[in-house]
Design an enzyme around this catalytic site. Structure first.
Site, PDB file in Angstrom:
ATOM      1  N   ASP A  22      39.370  38.983  35.723  1.00  0.00           N
ATOM      2  CA  ASP A  22      40.370  38.732  34.683  1.00  0.00           C
ATOM      3  C   ASP A  22      39.963  39.404  33.371  1.00  0.00           C
ATOM      4  O   ASP A  22      40.767  40.072  32.717  1.00  0.00           O
ATOM      5  CB  ASP A  22      40.522  37.222  34.487  1.00  0.00           C
ATOM      6  CG  ASP A  22      41.505  36.882  33.380  1.00  0.00           C
ATOM      7  OD1 ASP A  22      42.686  37.257  33.487  1.00  0.00           O
ATOM      8  OD2 ASP A  22      41.090  36.242  32.395  1.00  0.00           O
TER       9      ASP A  22
ATOM     10  N   GLU B  37      42.409  40.040  41.062  1.00  0.00           N
ATOM     11  CA  GLU B  37      41.368  40.050  40.032  1.00  0.00           C
ATOM     12  C   GLU B  37      39.978  39.927  40.654  1.00  0.00           C
ATOM     13  O   GLU B  37      39.019  40.572  40.197  1.00  0.00           O
ATOM     14  CB  GLU B  37      41.620  38.940  39.029  1.00  0.00           C
ATOM     15  CG  GLU B  37      42.860  39.196  38.173  1.00  0.00           C
ATOM     16  CD  GLU B  37      43.225  38.050  37.265  1.00  0.00           C
ATOM     17  OE1 GLU B  37      43.986  38.279  36.302  1.00  0.00           O
ATOM     18  OE2 GLU B  37      42.769  36.910  37.508  1.00  0.00           O
TER      19      GLU B  37
END
Length: 211
Positions: free
Chosen positions: A30, A102
Site C-alpha cells: 500500500d 498490493e
C-alpha cells in the site's frame, strides 16, 4: 519467501492454521503503491498543482481500479480463501482483490527490486489514465472536491466568505470550505470564485491526507 504468500488471505490462513498471511505484504504494498503513483504523476504532469495531482491519484489507486489491476493478473483465480469467503463471493470482492494486488506488489519489490515494481505500476497507470485523464483535466478544483465528496458519501462542500480586504475596486476575499461541518481549507483571491477555488485546492490536499 513463499511465492504463494501474496495470495494467502487471512481467512485461509486461519482455516488452515498457517503462521503467515498476506497482510504484512499488503501493508508494505500500500505504501509502495502510493509512492510510485505519486512519483509517476509528479513526472507526468509538470505544472499541475497539488490538488489536481491528489485527485488524479485518488482515482488511479481507488479500490475499483486496483481490483481491476488484480483481475488483469488473474489474482481473482489465484487468491487463497477460506470456504466461507468462497461461498460469500470473495473472489469478486474488490477489497480482497485490492489487498492481493498490493501484497503482490510488495512481494515483487522484495524479490526483484524497486525497478521491477515501478515498471508494473507505471504500465498499469498509463493504461488506466487513458480512460480518465481527458474528463479529469476538464474539471476545476471545486468540481474535483465535489466528486470526491460524492464518492466518499460526504456532504457537498460548503463555502463561506469570512473576510474581505482592500478597496472596493480591488478587493481580496478570504473563503473557508467545510465538509460535514469540519474545516478543510482556506483560500484568498481577487474574486469570490477565485478564493473558493484556492480553498478547494487546500481541501483536496487535506482530504487526501486524512484518508
Amino acid at each position: 519467501m513463499d511465492k504463494n504468500l501474496p495470495f494467502i488471505h487471512p481467512s485461509y490462513a486461519n482455516e488452515k492454521d498457517l503462521k503467515e498471511d498476506n497482510q504484512r505484504l499488503e501493508f508494505l504494498g500500500d505504501a509502495l503503491l502510493g509512492f510510485l503513483t505519486a512519483n509517476f504523476l509528479y513526472e507526468k504532469f509538470e505544472g499541475k498543482d497539488e490538488g489536481f495531482l491528489s485527485h488524479i491519484k485518488s482515482q488511479l489507486v481507488s479500490t475499483e481500479a486496483l481490483s481491476k489491476f488484480a483481475k488483469k493478473f488473474e489474482f481473482d483465480k489465484k487468491v487463497l480463501l477460506s470456504s466461507g469467503e468462497e461461498k460469500n463471493g470473495g473472489r469478486e470482492n474488490p477489497k480482497i482483490l485490492e489487498d492481493t494486488f498490493e501484497a503482490y506488489l510488495a512481494y515483487i519489490f522484495l524479490k526483484k527490486g524497486l525497478k521491477k515494481a515501478k515498471k508494473i505500476v507505471e504500465e498499469l497507470l498509463k493504461e488506466e489514465i487513458k480512460t480518465k485523464i481527458e474528463s479529469l483535466e476538464k474539471l476545476d478544483s471545486k468540481s474535483f472536491l465535489q466528486q470526491i465528496c460524492q464518492k466518499k458519501r460526504l456532504s457537498i462542500p460548503e463555502y463561506k466568505i469570512i473576510g474581505q480586504e482592500g478597496p472596493a475596486h480591488k478587493p481580496t476575499f478570504k473563503v473557508d470550505v467545510f465538509i460535514e461541518g469540519k474545516h478543510f481549507g482556506s483560500g484568498t483571491g481577487s474574486s469570490k470564485k477565485e478564493a473558493e477555488q484556492r480553498a478547494a485546492e487546500e481541501a483536496l490536499k487535506n482530504i487526501e491526507k486524512r484518508d
